[in-house]
Design a protein around this motif. Structure first.
Motif, PDB file in Angstrom:
ATOM      1  N   UNK A  20       0.730  -0.719  -0.184  1.00  0.00           N
ATOM      2  CA  UNK A  20       0.189   0.153   0.007  1.00  0.00           C
ATOM      3  C   UNK A  20       0.881   1.105   0.438  1.00  0.00           C
ATOM      4  N   UNK A  25       2.358   1.320  -3.078  1.00  0.00           N
ATOM      5  CA  UNK A  25       1.872   2.328  -4.071  1.00  0.00           C
ATOM      6  C   UNK A  25       1.414   4.115  -4.004  1.00  0.00           C
ATOM      7  N   UNK A  64       0.587  -4.165  -7.531  1.00  0.00           N
ATOM      8  CA  UNK A  64      -0.785  -4.971  -7.136  1.00  0.00           C
ATOM      9  C   UNK A  64      -0.525  -6.129  -7.409  1.00  0.00           C
ATOM     10  N   UNK A 114      -2.830  -7.593   1.614  1.00  0.00           N
ATOM     11  CA  UNK A 114      -2.550  -6.789   1.530  1.00  0.00           C
ATOM     12  C   UNK A 114      -4.139  -5.945   0.676  1.00  0.00           C
ATOM     13  N   UNK A 115      -4.357  -5.942  -0.092  1.00  0.00           N
ATOM     14  CA  UNK A 115      -5.426  -5.558  -1.310  1.00  0.00           C
ATOM     15  C   UNK A 115      -6.297  -6.794  -1.541  1.00  0.00           C
ATOM     16  N   UNK A 156      -7.802   5.439  -4.219  1.00  0.00           N
ATOM     17  CA  UNK A 156      -7.403   4.674  -4.636  1.00  0.00           C
ATOM     18  C   UNK A 156      -7.019   3.495  -3.781  1.00  0.00           C
ATOM     19  N   UNK A 157      -6.836   3.440  -2.755  1.00  0.00           N
ATOM     20  CA  UNK A 157      -6.391   2.866  -1.304  1.00  0.00           C
ATOM     21  C   UNK A 157      -7.656   2.221  -1.205  1.00  0.00           C
ATOM     22  N   UNK A 214     -14.086  -0.652  -7.364  1.00  0.00           N
ATOM     23  CA  UNK A 214     -12.537   0.257  -6.434  1.00  0.00           C
ATOM     24  C   UNK A 214     -13.158   1.719  -6.220  1.00  0.00           C
ATOM     25  N   UNK A 271     -15.319   1.194  -2.619  1.00  0.00           N
ATOM     26  CA  UNK A 271     -13.764   0.802  -1.874  1.00  0.00           C
ATOM     27  C   UNK A 271     -12.503   0.727  -1.612  1.00  0.00           C
ATOM     28  N   UNK A 272     -12.156   0.737  -2.533  1.00  0.00           N
ATOM     29  CA  UNK A 272     -11.340   1.057  -2.953  1.00  0.00           C
ATOM     30  C   UNK A 272      -9.858  -0.690  -3.404  1.00  0.00           C
ATOM     31  N   UNK A 273      -8.772  -0.208  -3.022  1.00  0.00           N
ATOM     32  CA  UNK A 273      -8.188  -1.615  -2.844  1.00  0.00           C
ATOM     33  C   UNK A 273      -7.219  -2.376  -2.131  1.00  0.00           C
ATOM     34  N   UNK A 274      -7.618  -1.644  -1.021  1.00  0.00           N
ATOM     35  CA  UNK A 274      -7.546  -2.026   0.166  1.00  0.00           C
ATOM     36  C   UNK A 274      -8.668  -3.017   0.781  1.00  0.00           C
ATOM     37  N   UNK A 275      -7.544  -4.164   1.874  1.00  0.00           N
ATOM     38  CA  UNK A 275      -8.719  -4.853   1.764  1.00  0.00           C
ATOM     39  C   UNK A 275      -9.391  -4.570   3.767  1.00  0.00           C
TER      40      UNK A 275
END
Lengths: 199, 199
Positions: free
Chosen positions: A88, A91, A142, A150-151, A193-194, B192, B195-199
DNA sequence: TCCTGTTGCTAACGAGCGTTAGCATGTTTA
DNA sequence: TAAACATGCTAACGCTCGTTAGCAACAGGA
């Protein structure tokens, strides 16, 4: 004559550099194909034929602009490699480096993103392979981020395209003298994005 | 002669429609300025001058393409207005409607996004005001979503730009015959965004 | 049969394109 | 002082551009 490069504001720019700068602005505003050498000459206050004392061709100008931007993007990547904590964070660093290059060169970025297709071979192929290389670096982050848990489990290529496209768009609205610094922009974008829009 | 519109595959398209379709493809591939009427005539197997039995001018073609796409986007918005549950759901519907229009018209979308600046006045102003209207609708959803406590407190205009840019990019990589349906694409993108990329 | 619309042609228009040749002027460098 | 370089000009090249004029062939509907 001034001594070479003392302060930004007092540098005497060579005619060649002036031509490249004005070409960048014009290519951005009107597009490469719709910008004539006579247009370019006019904003410089000279005749079109005079341009050829300084440059080889119209396309050479486009090549310079595109590949100089490519170099800047690759240079900026060095920052990303220093990041060792999380994907993260990696990124985020990639986004920041990328957005900084764009916001510091908004005109050249617009040309880079919109006019590259007017490059002739072999420059076009070289350009595309560099772009492919760069996109691969985002995909790698990614995928490793997914593998590390993490993603979310997403299609990495798809996600790269979505992310880069929102970063790429920056040049269209960023105002260098506005209230947002490049870092602000990059942080906001990487937060979106995150973490997404939802609370 | 066939009866008008029986099946897609058997429709005899008017020459005018054929011209518009080929123009869309060429404008997408080479750009509006770099596409000549002789290029266009060639892919149709006729002389450039013959085009003018069917169309008024080169720019008329661009206008048709751009404003037809604009109409499609506004049409698609009707779907969004039916959504009454949450702003996240509304945003998702907006994204889906938007992406569907793009994926169903990838060539025209590319022209719409990249070549509009070659419109002359007053078409250019009309185009920009329509775009502004549309962007405002996204901003409204974001702002109401924030006010309702659904979304993070973000700069709504900034967020609209980031979101739309990732949606806009779709036309560059979407393959109509690939494994992803328009709905798949739209759902992944809205996931995306929300909620974004992260878990 | 005549009319109208569709479709296409050749020939050409004026304009603009990127670029080159050849020359002139001033400035810097050796 | 002479050579080299930087900068710019006029004139022109061959080419392509979007577009128009005028004409021809054929189709469908009245």
């Amino acid at each position: 004559m001034f001594i070479f490069v003392r302060m930004h504001s007092t540098v005497k720019k060579s005619r060649k550099v002036q031509i490249e700068e004005k070409a960048t602005t014009l290519f951005r505003e009107k597009g490469y194909a719709a910008t004539s050498m006579r247009d370019l000459a006019q904003v410089l206050g000279i005749e079109a034929a005079s341009l050829y004392s300084h440059i080889k061709s119209k396309e050479e100008l486009l090549q310079k602009i595109c590949f100089r931007m490519a170099d800047r993007f690759f240079d900026a990547w060095k920052e990303v490699e220093t990041e060792q904590n999380s994907y993260a964070a990696k990124m985020q660093k990639a986004a920041i480096a990328y957005v900084q290059v764009i916001t510091q060169n908004t005109d050249a970025s617009a040309v880079f993103f919109n006019e590259w297709r007017h490059l002739s071979e072999p420059h076009l192929s070289k350009f595309l392979s560099m772009r492919n290389d760069y996109e691969g670096r985002f995909i790698e982050i990614i995928e490793k981020g997914i593998a590390a848990g993490e993603f979310q489990q997403v299609d990495s290529k798809f996600m790269m395209l979505a992310i880069l496209s929102s970063l790429n768009w920056t040049h269209n609205w960023y105002k260098p003298n506005g209230k947002l610094s490049p870092e602000d922009v990059a942080n906001k974008l990487s937060n979106l994005i995150l973490n997404g829009l939802k609370k």
